[in-house]
Design a protein around this motif. Structure first.
Motif, PDB file in Angstrom:
ATOM      1  N   GLY A  47       8.876 -11.653 -15.034  1.00 28.44           N
ATOM      2  CA  GLY A  47       9.059 -10.403 -15.047  1.00 28.44           C
ATOM      3  C   GLY A  47       7.922  -9.284 -15.017  1.00 28.44           C
ATOM      4  N   VAL A  48       7.870  -8.138 -14.795  1.00 27.63           N
ATOM      5  CA  VAL A  48       6.942  -7.291 -14.853  1.00 27.63           C
ATOM      6  C   VAL A  48       7.435  -5.900 -15.576  1.00 27.63           C
ATOM      7  N   VAL A  49       6.516  -5.163 -16.007  1.00 24.80           N
ATOM      8  CA  VAL A  49       6.655  -4.055 -16.915  1.00 24.80           C
ATOM      9  C   VAL A  49       6.854  -2.988 -15.965  1.00 24.80           C
ATOM     10  N   ALA A  50       7.854  -2.370 -15.752  1.00 24.47           N
ATOM     11  CA  ALA A  50       8.374  -1.153 -14.795  1.00 24.47           C
ATOM     12  C   ALA A  50       8.038   0.052 -15.250  1.00 24.47           C
ATOM     13  N   GLU A  51       7.750   0.203 -16.730  1.00 19.59           N
ATOM     14  CA  GLU A  51       7.690   1.472 -17.403  1.00 19.59           C
ATOM     15  C   GLU A  51       7.317   1.610 -18.799  1.00 19.59           C
ATOM     16  N   VAL A  52       6.471   2.372 -19.280  1.00 16.03           N
ATOM     17  CA  VAL A  52       6.333   2.390 -20.847  1.00 16.03           C
ATOM     18  C   VAL A  52       6.848   3.643 -21.277  1.00 16.03           C
ATOM     19  N   PRO A  58       7.937  -0.984 -23.769  1.00 17.98           N
ATOM     20  CA  PRO A  58       7.745  -1.330 -22.330  1.00 17.98           C
ATOM     21  C   PRO A  58       9.155  -1.633 -21.834  1.00 17.98           C
ATOM     22  N   VAL A  59       9.401  -1.082 -20.616  1.00 14.36           N
ATOM     23  CA  VAL A  59      10.801  -1.592 -19.938  1.00 14.36           C
ATOM     24  C   VAL A  59      10.275  -2.623 -18.949  1.00 14.36           C
ATOM     25  N   VAL A  60      11.176  -3.775 -19.092  1.00 16.37           N
ATOM     26  CA  VAL A  60      10.754  -5.007 -18.299  1.00 16.37           C
ATOM     27  C   VAL A  60      11.980  -5.332 -17.250  1.00 16.37           C
ATOM     28  N   ARG A  61      11.375  -5.576 -15.975  1.00 16.41           N
ATOM     29  CA  ARG A  61      12.430  -6.068 -14.920  1.00 16.41           C
ATOM     30  C   ARG A  61      12.150  -7.351 -14.776  1.00 16.41           C
ATOM     31  N   PHE A  62      13.328  -7.974 -14.728  1.00  9.76           N
ATOM     32  CA  PHE A  62      13.231  -9.577 -14.211  1.00  9.76           C
ATOM     33  C   PHE A  62      14.687  -9.855 -13.620  1.00  9.76           C
ATOM     34  N   ARG A  63      14.555 -10.896 -12.894  1.00  6.03           N
ATOM     35  CA  ARG A  63      15.589 -11.472 -12.014  1.00  6.03           C
ATOM     36  C   ARG A  63      16.300 -12.546 -12.685  1.00  6.03           C
ATOM     37  N   LEU A  64      17.607 -13.005 -12.653  1.00  5.77           N
ATOM     38  CA  LEU A  64      18.189 -13.990 -13.236  1.00  5.77           C
ATOM     39  C   LEU A  64      18.471 -15.068 -12.036  1.00  5.77           C
ATOM     40  N   ASP A  92       0.915  -1.985 -25.984  1.00  8.17           N
ATOM     41  CA  ASP A  92       0.297  -3.363 -25.814  1.00  8.17           C
ATOM     42  C   ASP A  92       0.514  -3.717 -24.642  1.00  8.17           C
ATOM     43  N   PHE A  93       1.097  -3.000 -23.530  1.00  7.74           N
ATOM     44  CA  PHE A  93       1.489  -3.327 -22.175  1.00  7.74           C
ATOM     45  C   PHE A  93       1.152  -2.037 -21.293  1.00  7.74           C
ATOM     46  N   SER A  94       1.063  -2.302 -20.160  1.00  9.72           N
ATOM     47  CA  SER A  94       0.853  -1.164 -19.129  1.00  9.72           C
ATOM     48  C   SER A  94       1.745  -1.330 -17.945  1.00  9.72           C
ATOM     49  N   VAL A  95       1.916  -0.485 -17.187  1.00 11.03           N
ATOM     50  CA  VAL A  95       2.949  -0.431 -16.135  1.00 11.03           C
ATOM     51  C   VAL A  95       2.138  -1.559 -14.939  1.00 11.03           C
ATOM     52  N   GLY A  96       3.163  -2.558 -14.531  1.00 15.39           N
ATOM     53  CA  GLY A  96       2.461  -3.421 -13.435  1.00 15.39           C
ATOM     54  C   GLY A  96       2.176  -4.718 -14.176  1.00 15.39           C
ATOM     55  N   ASP A  97       2.217  -4.748 -15.611  1.00 17.80           N
ATOM     56  CA  ASP A  97       1.704  -6.057 -16.125  1.00 17.80           C
ATOM     57  C   ASP A  97       2.820  -7.088 -15.515  1.00 17.80           C
ATOM     58  N   ALA A  98       2.381  -8.449 -15.399  1.00 19.24           N
ATOM     59  CA  ALA A  98       3.299  -9.638 -15.281  1.00 19.24           C
ATOM     60  C   ALA A  98       3.373  -9.990 -16.514  1.00 19.24           C
ATOM     61  N   VAL A  99       4.775 -10.650 -16.955  1.00 24.25           N
ATOM     62  CA  VAL A  99       5.057 -10.956 -18.297  1.00 24.25           C
ATOM     63  C   VAL A  99       6.147 -12.051 -17.969  1.00 24.25           C
TER      64      VAL A  99
END
Length: 298
Positions: free
Chosen positions: A44-49, A58-64, A81-88
């Motif tokens: 996933g990736v952090v799309a927004e904080v 953090p708002v996280v975007r990922f794909r099923l 503890d996260f910033s926009v664009g962080d890979a998680v």
């Protein structure tokens, strides 16, 4: 006997409270373990904080696996503890993809460890009270309790120091700007000497100042993090500071200063040394007393 009975009642109360707190920590740990063992993993990736009041979520975007894209919001925390664009890495339950956890130590295990550890200390003090209710040697009981505190502080200090050294040695450097000094107010009870010389208990306001720092990585990512808070600060909005940050997760950043990088570990080591020296001093006094008693026997 009355004193022993009082200690026994105190011990039972503390042991009961400690057991409940420790059980709560264990249950939280089991909940996290459920995601690790039964959950599916996704990149996933952090799309927004999102900032709401004093919390950062953090708002996280990922794909099923079927291609569906989800955008879900994690629990908020007091500092970003996260910033926009962080890979998680996301752990989600297959039957309910919106029920998820971000796969980091802080998000999975930190709270359960802290709660269980606090419960463990309550159990230790309850054990001390129980030993006193059975006429145990106070010096010996104190030595064992102080040894537990010293070893616990030493273990935490080593972990905190390792984290700071890892960040300092492998992290990136940047110039950051203090965006604001955030004040946090809380009520604390304190005792002061009254006009008649007696102790008077009153409520006082405790103020903590936390610098909020922003910097930009070489890739152009804007990051915000909180420095170490304290009862006072030498920083002011607009001040430029040197920053060290995790290249893979820039939100994990610290101001390049003793207070931000090394003071937490140093504090734990001082606590470990203080309690360890107290144990050594107590043992030395007991051996000295035993030696004097043996010499006094005709």
């Amino acid at each position: 006997m009355a004193i022993d009975a009082s200690w026994r009642r105190i011990a039972l109360v503390i042991l009961g409270i400690g057991s409940l707190i420790a059980a709560g920590g264990v249950l939280m740990g089991l909940s996290s373990l459920r995601y690790v063992l039964l959950g599916e993993r996704a990149d996933g990736v952090v799309a927004e904080v999102v900032r709401e009041g004093g919390l950062y979520a953090p708002v996280v975007r990922f794909r099923l696996p079927d291609g569906e894209s989800l955008e879900v919001r994690e629990l908020g925390s007091g500092a970003p503890d996260f910033s926009v664009g962080d890979a998680v890495t996301v752990l989600y339950l297959p039957e309910s993809p919106h029920d998820f956890r971000v796969d980091t130590f802080e998000r999975l295990w930190l709270v359960p460890v802290v709660v269980a550890g606090f419960g463990g200390f309550c159990l230790m003090f309850g054990a001390v009270a129980w030993a006193l209710s059975h006429n145990a040697d106070l010096a010996l009981v104190g030595e064992r309790a102080f040894t537990v505190v010293s070893l616990s502080a030493l273990f935490i200090g080593v972990f905190v120091l390792w984290s700071a050294v890892d960040l300092y040695a492998g992290g990136g450097r940047a110039r950051g700007t203090v965006a604001e000094i955030r004040e946090s107010r809380s009520m604390v009870a304190e005792e002061v000497t009254g006009p008649g010389g007696g102790a008077v208990r009153r409520d006082a306001v405790s103020i903590t100042f936390v610098p909020v720092v922003r910097f930009t990585t070489p890739e152009g990512r804007e990051v915000e993090f909180h420095g170490r808070g304290g009862s006072e600060t030498a920083l002011a909005p607009g001040d430029v500071v040197n920053v060290v940050y995790d290249r893979n997760r820039p939100g994990r950043a610290r101001i390049m200063s003793f207070t931000d990088l090394w003071l937490p570990a140093a504090t734990f080591f001082v606590v470990a040394m203080f309690f360890g020296l107290a144990v050594r001093l107590s043992r030395w006094n007991r051996r000295r007393a035993t030696s004097r008693s043996s010499r006094s026997i005709p």
